[in-house]
Design an enzyme around this catalytic site. Sequence first.
Site, PDB file in Angstrom:
ATOM      1  N   PHE A  36     -19.726  -5.494  -2.398  1.00 34.01           N
ATOM      2  CA  PHE A  36     -20.846  -6.134  -1.697  1.00 34.01           C
ATOM      3  C   PHE A  36     -22.161  -5.913  -2.440  1.00 34.01           C
ATOM      4  CE2 PHE A  36     -19.066  -6.303   2.970  1.00 34.01           C
ATOM      5  CZ  PHE A  36     -18.077  -7.173   2.535  1.00 34.01           C
ATOM      6  N   SER A  75     -18.958  -1.233  -3.176  1.00 36.08           N
ATOM      7  CA  SER A  75     -19.360  -1.635  -4.526  1.00 36.08           C
ATOM      8  C   SER A  75     -19.303  -3.156  -4.674  1.00 36.08           C
ATOM      9  CB  SER A  75     -18.504  -0.924  -5.577  1.00 36.08           C
ATOM     10  OG  SER A  75     -17.152  -0.926  -5.213  1.00 36.08           O
ATOM     11  N   ARG A  85     -10.447   2.125  11.428  1.00 26.33           N
ATOM     12  CA  ARG A  85     -10.330   3.458  10.837  1.00 26.33           C
ATOM     13  C   ARG A  85     -11.596   4.254  11.146  1.00 26.33           C
ATOM     14  NH1 ARG A  85      -9.403   3.359   4.775  1.00 26.33           N
ATOM     15  NH2 ARG A  85      -7.254   2.837   5.203  1.00 26.33           N
ATOM     16  N   ARG A 105       0.819  -1.212   0.000  1.00 25.07           N
ATOM     17  CA  ARG A 105       0.000   0.000   0.000  1.00 25.07           C
ATOM     18  C   ARG A 105       0.853   1.262   0.000  1.00 25.07           C
ATOM     19  NH1 ARG A 105      -5.454  -1.940   2.232  1.00 25.07           N
ATOM     20  NH2 ARG A 105      -6.184   0.180   2.276  1.00 25.07           N
ATOM     21  N   TYR A 113       0.753   4.269  -2.587  1.00 24.92           N
ATOM     22  CA  TYR A 113      -0.350   5.227  -2.411  1.00 24.92           C
ATOM     23  C   TYR A 113      -0.159   6.027  -1.128  1.00 24.92           C
ATOM     24  CZ  TYR A 113      -5.168   6.967  -2.207  1.00 24.92           C
ATOM     25  OH  TYR A 113      -6.285   7.766  -2.149  1.00 24.92           O
TER      26      TYR A 113
END
Length: 315
Positions: A194, A192, A280, A145, A148
Amino acid sequence: MTIARGRVLVTGGVGFIGSHLCERLLNDGFHVLCVDNYYSSTKDNIAHLLDNPRFEAIRHDVTFPLYVEVDEIYHLACPASPIHYQRDPVQTTKTAVHGSINMLGLAKRTGAKILLTSTSEVYGDPLVHPQSEDYWGNVNPIGPRACYDEGKRAAETLFFDYHRQHGLQIKVVRLFNTYGPRMHPHDGRVVSNFVVSALKELPLTVYGQGQQTRSFCYIDDLIEGLLKMMGSQPEVTGPINLGNPGEFTISDLADLVIEQTGTSAGIEYLPLPQDDPVRRQPDITRAMSTLGWQPSVPLAEGLARTIEYFRQTIS
Ligand code: UDP
């Protein structure tokens, strides 16, 4: 040369958030210049804006310089979904870093005010909960990650150095998970994924045990926050968190999607991706006190609107 008043550049303007922002700016009477390289977005998102005489779309990659005349810049351009930004990680870092240098250079030359959409990913897998802006984060600098996360951290650094060194008017916001109509059906994001699975009567893919948490902000709330930030007093630079403080486990989200769609396909448990943050949740005290902003759309309501959108658009 005189420039039109209220001429706004939106980089990444064809994406999910960008297209909603362009639409709102047009509705508010601005001239909108939308720049995108279509790496992770589809033209369908802006098809309904193309006839508007105040709207102009340019295919351009922000890793290359851009020479236009504008008053305000919303710099969104960067693939934001893990499957997109990990497909070409070197390009992701280039987009975040070179893209920001180019757009800051443009702001410097034109005197435009410039807003960066940074990310909650700057907090990494946070050791402080909820995350407030003065937490410096817990990012793995060499993980999948990182392209990003570190790219956006470097972008923030550049924004603040251009501000201190060259006096640019900057606005930095950190976006937490956002959802709503026009999310790409295959971008791998949890909402999206799910919803699309449920509507196709396929099992919902929960990674790990589904006990990791996220806070989901509906797109209309987020757009309001972006406009308020751009319109804030010059001394307001941020960073400011923009997100919905409601915290849900991924299992909670799966249950809600199952309930709202009535799917009977159930849940399939898959391995948790590497470096997937455990918790988060934004602390939005600063957004509330500085911008007078807080989200108003509850998850159940925003999800219902999102499900309705996908019902009409996926075959
Ligand atoms: N996730 C999941 N199933 C999916 C897609 C994602 O369980 O089909 C989980 C993922 O592991 C993460 C959370 O949902 O814990 C949010 O993932 P997303 O990619 O939407 O955003 P991000 O990880 O960047 O917050």
